[in-house]
Design a protein around this motif. Structure first.
Motif, PDB file in Angstrom:
ATOM      1  N   ARG A  24      -7.586 -22.951   3.107  1.00 18.17           N
ATOM      2  CA  ARG A  24      -6.318 -22.891   2.413  1.00 18.17           C
ATOM      3  C   ARG A  24      -5.599 -21.565   2.691  1.00 18.17           C
ATOM      4  N   LEU A  25      -4.308 -21.542   2.442  1.00 12.59           N
ATOM      5  CA  LEU A  25      -3.510 -20.355   2.755  1.00 12.59           C
ATOM      6  C   LEU A  25      -3.646 -19.340   1.621  1.00 12.59           C
ATOM      7  N   PRO A  26      -3.350 -18.058   1.912  1.00 16.48           N
ATOM      8  CA  PRO A  26      -3.380 -17.044   0.839  1.00 16.48           C
ATOM      9  C   PRO A  26      -2.474 -17.476  -0.312  1.00 16.48           C
ATOM     10  N   GLN A  27      -2.823 -17.071  -1.523  1.00 16.82           N
ATOM     11  CA  GLN A  27      -2.069 -17.519  -2.706  1.00 16.82           C
ATOM     12  C   GLN A  27      -0.667 -16.928  -2.767  1.00 16.82           C
ATOM     13  N   ASN A  28      -0.405 -15.867  -1.976  1.00 20.71           N
ATOM     14  CA  ASN A  28       0.930 -15.275  -1.969  1.00 20.71           C
ATOM     15  C   ASN A  28       1.937 -16.285  -1.427  1.00 20.71           C
ATOM     16  N   ILE A  29       2.761 -16.840  -2.337  1.00 23.88           N
ATOM     17  CA  ILE A  29       3.656 -17.929  -1.944  1.00 23.88           C
ATOM     18  C   ILE A  29       4.714 -17.455  -0.947  1.00 23.88           C
ATOM     19  N   TRP A  30       5.104 -16.169  -1.067  1.00 22.57           N
ATOM     20  CA  TRP A  30       6.151 -15.665  -0.156  1.00 22.57           C
ATOM     21  C   TRP A  30       5.649 -15.581   1.272  1.00 22.57           C
ATOM     22  N   SER A  74       0.071  -8.943   7.234  1.00 22.70           N
ATOM     23  CA  SER A  74       0.073  -7.527   6.836  1.00 22.70           C
ATOM     24  C   SER A  74       1.369  -7.180   6.117  1.00 22.70           C
ATOM     25  N   LEU A  75       2.464  -7.858   6.474  1.00 24.58           N
ATOM     26  CA  LEU A  75       3.733  -7.594   5.793  1.00 24.58           C
ATOM     27  C   LEU A  75       3.635  -7.963   4.312  1.00 24.58           C
ATOM     28  N   PHE A  76       2.912  -9.051   4.014  1.00 26.28           N
ATOM     29  CA  PHE A  76       2.815  -9.505   2.627  1.00 26.28           C
ATOM     30  C   PHE A  76       1.508  -9.046   1.970  1.00 26.28           C
ATOM     31  N   GLY A  77       0.795  -8.150   2.660  1.00 25.39           N
ATOM     32  CA  GLY A  77      -0.392  -7.567   2.070  1.00 25.39           C
ATOM     33  C   GLY A  77      -1.545  -8.529   1.878  1.00 25.39           C
ATOM     34  N   VAL A  78      -1.638  -9.567   2.709  1.00 23.57           N
ATOM     35  CA  VAL A  78      -2.733 -10.533   2.554  1.00 23.57           C
ATOM     36  C   VAL A  78      -3.580 -10.594   3.827  1.00 23.57           C
ATOM     37  N   LEU A  79      -3.575  -9.485   4.582  1.00 21.58           N
ATOM     38  CA  LEU A  79      -4.277  -9.512   5.874  1.00 21.58           C
ATOM     39  C   LEU A  79      -5.784  -9.588   5.667  1.00 21.58           C
ATOM     40  N   ALA A  80      -6.406 -10.580   6.320  1.00 23.20           N
ATOM     41  CA  ALA A  80      -7.854 -10.694   6.306  1.00 23.20           C
ATOM     42  C   ALA A  80      -8.355 -10.471   7.729  1.00 23.20           C
ATOM     43  N   SER A  82      -3.175  -0.684  13.501  1.00 27.74           N
ATOM     44  CA  SER A  82      -2.682  -1.170  12.210  1.00 27.74           C
ATOM     45  C   SER A  82      -3.842  -1.509  11.282  1.00 27.74           C
ATOM     46  N   ALA A  83      -4.956  -1.959  11.853  1.00 27.52           N
ATOM     47  CA  ALA A  83      -6.121  -2.292  11.023  1.00 27.52           C
ATOM     48  C   ALA A  83      -6.749  -1.045  10.412  1.00 27.52           C
ATOM     49  N   GLN A  84      -6.498   0.129  11.019  1.00 31.31           N
ATOM     50  CA  GLN A  84      -7.055   1.381  10.490  1.00 31.31           C
ATOM     51  C   GLN A  84      -6.212   1.919   9.338  1.00 31.31           C
ATOM     52  N   THR A  85      -5.036   1.350   9.111  1.00 33.86           N
ATOM     53  CA  THR A  85      -4.134   1.895   8.103  1.00 33.86           C
ATOM     54  C   THR A  85      -3.970   0.868   6.992  1.00 33.86           C
ATOM     55  N   ASP A  86      -3.626   1.314   5.798  1.00 32.39           N
ATOM     56  CA  ASP A  86      -3.371   0.315   4.764  1.00 32.39           C
ATOM     57  C   ASP A  86      -2.116   0.649   3.959  1.00 32.39           C
ATOM     58  N   ASP A  87      -1.305   1.552   4.453  1.00 30.23           N
ATOM     59  CA  ASP A  87      -0.040   1.788   3.767  1.00 30.23           C
ATOM     60  C   ASP A  87       1.081   1.094   4.552  1.00 30.23           C
ATOM     61  N   TRP A  88       2.281   1.625   4.502  1.00 30.93           N
ATOM     62  CA  TRP A  88       3.420   0.990   5.172  1.00 30.93           C
ATOM     63  C   TRP A  88       3.262   0.976   6.694  1.00 30.93           C
ATOM     64  N   LEU A  89       2.347   1.844   7.220  1.00 30.96           N
ATOM     65  CA  LEU A  89       2.121   1.855   8.656  1.00 30.96           C
ATOM     66  C   LEU A  89       1.521   0.544   9.146  1.00 30.96           C
ATOM     67  N   ASN A  90       0.789  -0.110   8.247  1.00 28.40           N
ATOM     68  CA  ASN A  90       0.079  -1.331   8.620  1.00 28.40           C
ATOM     69  C   ASN A  90       1.043  -2.425   9.117  1.00 28.40           C
ATOM     70  N   PRO A  91       2.025  -2.854   8.291  1.00 25.78           N
ATOM     71  CA  PRO A  91       2.976  -3.858   8.813  1.00 25.78           C
ATOM     72  C   PRO A  91       3.854  -3.310   9.935  1.00 25.78           C
ATOM     73  N   LEU A  92       4.141  -1.995   9.878  1.00 27.05           N
ATOM     74  CA  LEU A  92       5.006  -1.426  10.918  1.00 27.05           C
ATOM     75  C   LEU A  92       4.344  -1.566  12.291  1.00 27.05           C
ATOM     76  N   LEU A  93       3.046  -1.205  12.355  1.00 26.76           N
ATOM     77  CA  LEU A  93       2.342  -1.289  13.632  1.00 26.76           C
ATOM     78  C   LEU A  93       2.186  -2.739  14.082  1.00 26.76           C
ATOM     79  N   ALA A  94       1.934  -3.635  13.106  1.00 21.85           N
ATOM     80  CA  ALA A  94       1.842  -5.054  13.464  1.00 21.85           C
ATOM     81  C   ALA A  94       3.189  -5.555  13.973  1.00 21.85           C
ATOM     82  N   GLY A  95       4.275  -5.032  13.388  1.00 25.44           N
ATOM     83  CA  GLY A  95       5.615  -5.402  13.863  1.00 25.44           C
ATOM     84  C   GLY A  95       5.851  -4.905  15.275  1.00 25.44           C
ATOM     85  N   VAL A  96       5.362  -3.695  15.563  1.00 26.03           N
ATOM     86  CA  VAL A  96       5.464  -3.167  16.932  1.00 26.03           C
ATOM     87  C   VAL A  96       4.725  -4.095  17.890  1.00 26.03           C
ATOM     88  N   ALA A  97       3.553  -4.576  17.449  1.00 28.63           N
ATOM     89  CA  ALA A  97       2.783  -5.494  18.296  1.00 28.63           C
ATOM     90  C   ALA A  97       3.600  -6.736  18.612  1.00 28.63           C
TER      91      ALA A  97
END
Lengths: 247, 321
Positions: free
Chosen positions: B32-38, B174-180, B274-289
């Motif tokens: 199932r998908l993460p519970q974060n509906i957004w 990572s943008l919605f903070g549900v990265l596994a 991005s996996a080494q970071t958990d603040d705003w850098l995390n989605p930013l680096l994933a966005g760069v990817a």
């Protein structure tokens, strides 16, 4: 349907093009353009016809090549139009059913009312027989002059593709290549006619007659004819002059 | 081959869209998908957006887009028609699972998915894979272009669709903070697989023996080497503009390196960082990817077209293809 017809009448109308006698005059191309500009697939649009880079739809193009080196080298004029293949990949790739191969005579045609102009058929054709008309937004190709060969308003002698009737060197022949006894089939058999890119398996109906073996200097002694002589047939007076002048 | 931008955008965008949709369906089916509906909203909207943008962009190169419906009729013989049919079919199961998950809270909150959602999820995956397969077969089935007429083309399209879908999935997570990490590892692995698939493709096309020669194209085999004398027309015609594209070959080696770095190397490094970071850098680096990969895949796809030689060029001076 762009699936190929499952049954066939055995009739395969097509052209036989003689690379030995073609003189590269482009009359077939010009008359093709002329006839088809008002025919089945009309118009054959031209872009910038009087500009710096004229471009337009033609069904028949005459290339010229050099082949071989030195004494065995030669110039070959090479007219190229749709070969109406038995395995036309241009037909099966068509997503709309616009391209089809006729059951009754094997002619490959485009129904322009169904064509969406995706150009995929021109990618699938190995020979470059299909050209896109940007003004009409559809694909165009040789119809084997479908509007002449069955046209009862024309005298019977003119019921052939216009490229054939116009050729001043009789380098183009039209007929049923599915009938081994037809004149064109006999011509192909006697002259060793070939397929273009036979290894690709499209089984083109049109055949090309290769250039005849080159006549070399050794076999006719052209130079010998230019050696000064005084044969008996020259008459007694000239023979006397010859003796007088000979050292 | 002429690299039409509409087709380049179509294949890259719809590939990523179908990849993302298949991954969402797989994730939904498996755990199932993460519970974060957004996150789920963003996922489905972006997946269907990429797919629809791609399909619309492919209409842009048609001469008669208003007749596009006719293109669904010849699925018996035409890969392009098959692609159209399956591409549209995918909206049905894909739409069902999106509606079920996004709009029906009971399904989202229940411990087990209803059977029809599970079946729809499986059909979504199947249709997405089939669509990308059909896209690849449009190119792989063309015997006139040996560069495409091989198994590498099919593998390349499937791998790049999965890869780009996975990287976009990681970015959204990572943008919605549900990265596994269970989503990160497949993305990294697919970037590696993509790199090897593309390397194998280029190695194959660079070393494959020619399929056709100017001699066989003119029926003059046995008469010696064939070379053009006079051109058949005074300026470039449709065949040369569409099939005789030359520009890429000058910079091919450099463009290949750029495609390799942007498509695989840069996203790989950006995701690991991005996996080494958990603040705003995390989605930013994933966005760069995602951005690097998009630029890389557009370059890669441009080369796929521009480097491909068509047999008709044999009549215009090419010695073999």
């Amino acid at each position: 349907m762009t699936s190929l017809p499952t049954q066939s009448t055995g009739k395969k109308l097509g052209l036989v093009i003689d690379l030995d006698t073609c003189v590269g005059c482009h009359a077939c191309s010009v008359n093709c353009k002329e006839w088809n500009s008002g025919g089945h697939a009309a118009p054959l649009t031209d872009l910038e016809p009087y500009g710096a880079n004229p471009d337009g739809v033609w069904f028949n193009r005459v290339h010229s090549f050099e082949v071989g080196e030195g004494d065995t080298g030669r110039t070959v004029y090479f007219p190229k139009s749709c070969l109406h293949c038995d395995e036309p990949a241009c037909v099966t790739v068509c997503p709309t059913g616009a391209s089809y191969k006729r059951v009754e005579d094997g002619i490959v045609l485009v129904d322009e009312d169904k064509c969406i102009g995706c150009k995929l058929c021109s990618w699938a054709c190995p020979y470059g027989a299909r050209e896109y008309d940007p003004t009409e937004g559809v694909m165009k190709k040789c119809t084997l002059c479908i509007d002449r060969i069955y046209n009862e308003n024309l005298p019977e002698a003119e019921r052939v593709p216009v490229c054939v009737s116009t050729c001043p060197a009789s380098a183009r022949h039209f007929g049923d290549l599915g009938d081994p006894n037809s004149e064109v089939s006999q011509l192909v058999a006697s002259r060793g006619g070939v397929d273009l890119m036979p290894e690709m398996g499209y089984q083109p109906v049109n055949k090309y007659l290769p250039p005849r073996p080159k006549v070399t200097n050794d076999s006719v002694h052209l130079a010998a004819g230019l050696t000064p002589t005084a044969p008996d047939s020259a008459g007694k007076f000239l023979q006397w002059v010859d003796r007088l002048l000979s050292p | 081959m002429h690299p039409a931008f509409s087709v380049i955008f179509f294949t890259v965008s719809s590939g990523a869209g179908y990849g993302l949709l298949a991954i969402l369906a797989l994730q939904l089916y498996v755990e199932r998908l993460p519970q974060n509906i957004w996150f789920s909203w963003a996922g489905f909207v972006i997946a269907f957006g990429l797919i629809s943008f791609g399909l619309l962009s492919s209409f842009a190169h048609l001469g008669h887009p208003e007749r596009a419906l006719k293109a669904f009729s010849q699925w018996r013989s035409s890969w392009l028609s098959r692609e159209g049919v399956v591409a549209v079919l995918t909206y049905a199961p894909g739409g069902l699972i999106a509606i079920a998950w996004l709009l029906i809270p009971d399904i989202r909150n229940s411990s087990a998915l209803p059977v029809w959602v599970e079946i729809a999820a499986l059909f979504t995956i199947l249709c997405a894979v089939l669509t990308v397969y059909c896209t690849s077969m449009i190119y792989a089935s063309l015997r006139t272009i040996p560069h495409w007429h091989n198994g590498h083309t099919v593998i390349g399209y499937l791998v790049h669709a999965a890869m780009s879908g996975a990287v976009v999935y990681v970015f959204l997570s990572s943008l919605f903070g549900v990265l596994a990490m269970s989503a990160m590892w497949p993305a990294l692995a697919l970037l590696g697989v993509g790199f090897f698939a593309k390397t194998a493709f280029w190695r194959y096309v660079d070393s494959a023996p020619p399929s056709m020669t100017a001699e066989s194209a003119t029926g003059l085999t046995g008469f010696g080497a064939v070379r053009p004398l006079d051109p058949p027309h005074t300026s470039a015609n449709y065949l040369q503009k569409e099939m005789g594209f030359q520009i890429a070959r000058k910079h091919a080696a450099r463009l290949r390196r750029i495609a390799m770095i942007l498509s695989y190397g840069a996203p790989f490094i950006a995701l690991i960082l991005s996996a080494q970071t958990d603040d705003w850098l995390n989605p930013l680096l994933a966005g760069v990817a995602v951005l690097a990969m998009a630029a890389g895949l557009l370059t890669e796809r441009w080369l796929f077209f521009a480097e491909a030689k068509h047999s008709v060029t044999l009549y215009y001076g090419e010695k073999s293809v």
